[in-house]
Design a protein around this motif. Sequence first.
Motif, PDB file in Angstrom:
ATOM      1  N   UNK A 158      47.633  35.152  32.104  1.00  0.00           N
ATOM      2  CA  UNK A 158      47.273  36.264  31.239  1.00  0.00           C
ATOM      3  C   UNK A 158      45.864  36.115  30.685  1.00  0.00           C
ATOM      4  N   UNK A 159      45.133  37.196  30.740  1.00  0.00           N
ATOM      5  CA  UNK A 159      43.765  37.214  30.230  1.00  0.00           C
ATOM      6  C   UNK A 159      43.812  37.488  28.726  1.00  0.00           C
ATOM      7  N   UNK A 184      52.714  46.799  37.265  1.00  0.00           N
ATOM      8  CA  UNK A 184      51.432  46.177  37.588  1.00  0.00           C
ATOM      9  C   UNK A 184      50.574  47.149  38.380  1.00  0.00           C
ATOM     10  N   UNK A 185      49.307  47.273  37.979  1.00  0.00           N
ATOM     11  CA  UNK A 185      48.309  48.026  38.731  1.00  0.00           C
ATOM     12  C   UNK A 185      47.042  47.186  38.753  1.00  0.00           C
ATOM     13  N   UNK A 186      46.732  46.593  39.889  1.00  0.00           N
ATOM     14  CA  UNK A 186      45.571  45.702  39.968  1.00  0.00           C
ATOM     15  C   UNK A 186      45.802  44.490  39.085  1.00  0.00           C
ATOM     16  N   UNK A 187      45.000  44.373  38.042  1.00  0.00           N
ATOM     17  CA  UNK A 187      45.165  43.272  37.082  1.00  0.00           C
ATOM     18  C   UNK A 187      45.808  43.745  35.779  1.00  0.00           C
ATOM     19  N   UNK A 188      46.093  45.031  35.684  1.00  0.00           N
ATOM     20  CA  UNK A 188      46.627  45.610  34.448  1.00  0.00           C
ATOM     21  C   UNK A 188      48.149  45.622  34.451  1.00  0.00           C
ATOM     22  N   UNK A 190      46.048  42.423  30.420  1.00  0.00           N
ATOM     23  CA  UNK A 190      45.410  42.157  31.699  1.00  0.00           C
ATOM     24  C   UNK A 190      45.720  40.749  32.171  1.00  0.00           C
ATOM     25  N   UNK A 191      45.792  40.612  33.496  1.00  0.00           N
ATOM     26  CA  UNK A 191      45.907  39.310  34.125  1.00  0.00           C
ATOM     27  C   UNK A 191      44.527  38.898  34.623  1.00  0.00           C
ATOM     28  N   UNK A 192      44.369  37.615  34.882  1.00  0.00           N
ATOM     29  CA  UNK A 192      43.125  37.159  35.495  1.00  0.00           C
ATOM     30  C   UNK A 192      42.997  37.788  36.879  1.00  0.00           C
ATOM     31  N   UNK A 193      41.796  38.115  37.262  1.00  0.00           N
ATOM     32  CA  UNK A 193      41.526  38.761  38.542  1.00  0.00           C
ATOM     33  C   UNK A 193      41.505  37.720  39.659  1.00  0.00           C
ATOM     34  N   UNK A 194      42.680  37.239  39.996  1.00  0.00           N
ATOM     35  CA  UNK A 194      42.858  36.229  41.031  1.00  0.00           C
ATOM     36  C   UNK A 194      44.134  36.575  41.786  1.00  0.00           C
ATOM     37  N   UNK A 197      49.009  39.245  22.284  1.00  0.00           N
ATOM     38  CA  UNK A 197      48.561  39.325  23.676  1.00  0.00           C
ATOM     39  C   UNK A 197      48.821  40.710  24.244  1.00  0.00           C
ATOM     40  N   UNK A 198      50.032  41.157  24.060  1.00  0.00           N
ATOM     41  CA  UNK A 198      50.404  42.493  24.524  1.00  0.00           C
ATOM     42  C   UNK A 198      49.887  43.502  23.510  1.00  0.00           C
TER      43      UNK A 198
END
Length: 109
Positions: free
Chosen positions: A88-89, A47-51, A9-13, A99-100
């Motif tokens: 990256x979250x 990428x889908x949203x933050x995923x 997940x990425x940060x929601x920004x 991470x992955x």
Amino acid sequence: MQRFCQTMDLYDDPELIAAYVAEHDHVWEEVKEGFRTVGILDMQIYLYGTRLFMIMDTTDEFDFERDYTRLGTLPRQAEWEAHMAKFQKARPEDSPHEKWKLMKRIFKL
């Protein structure tokens, strides 16, 4: 050939996500060469949203733990990982294969 699928997940920004996408338009040549050196034949990130979802095709000889660890010792790999960490979250101290998150295939047609 082996295939590995991973997620993170990425940060929601929205600004950070846009910057992350833009960075992947210009992945450093040393990083791409490092992937090939350890036996990664193809890598795609979706990428889908933050995923994020990564598909990684490798040689038959590729060993996930061994070769991801080796990848981290190649030129500019650690620098690239540190550069990507701000998007990256995940914990900054995690290695790429921590991470992955490796996904398990549950269906194949």
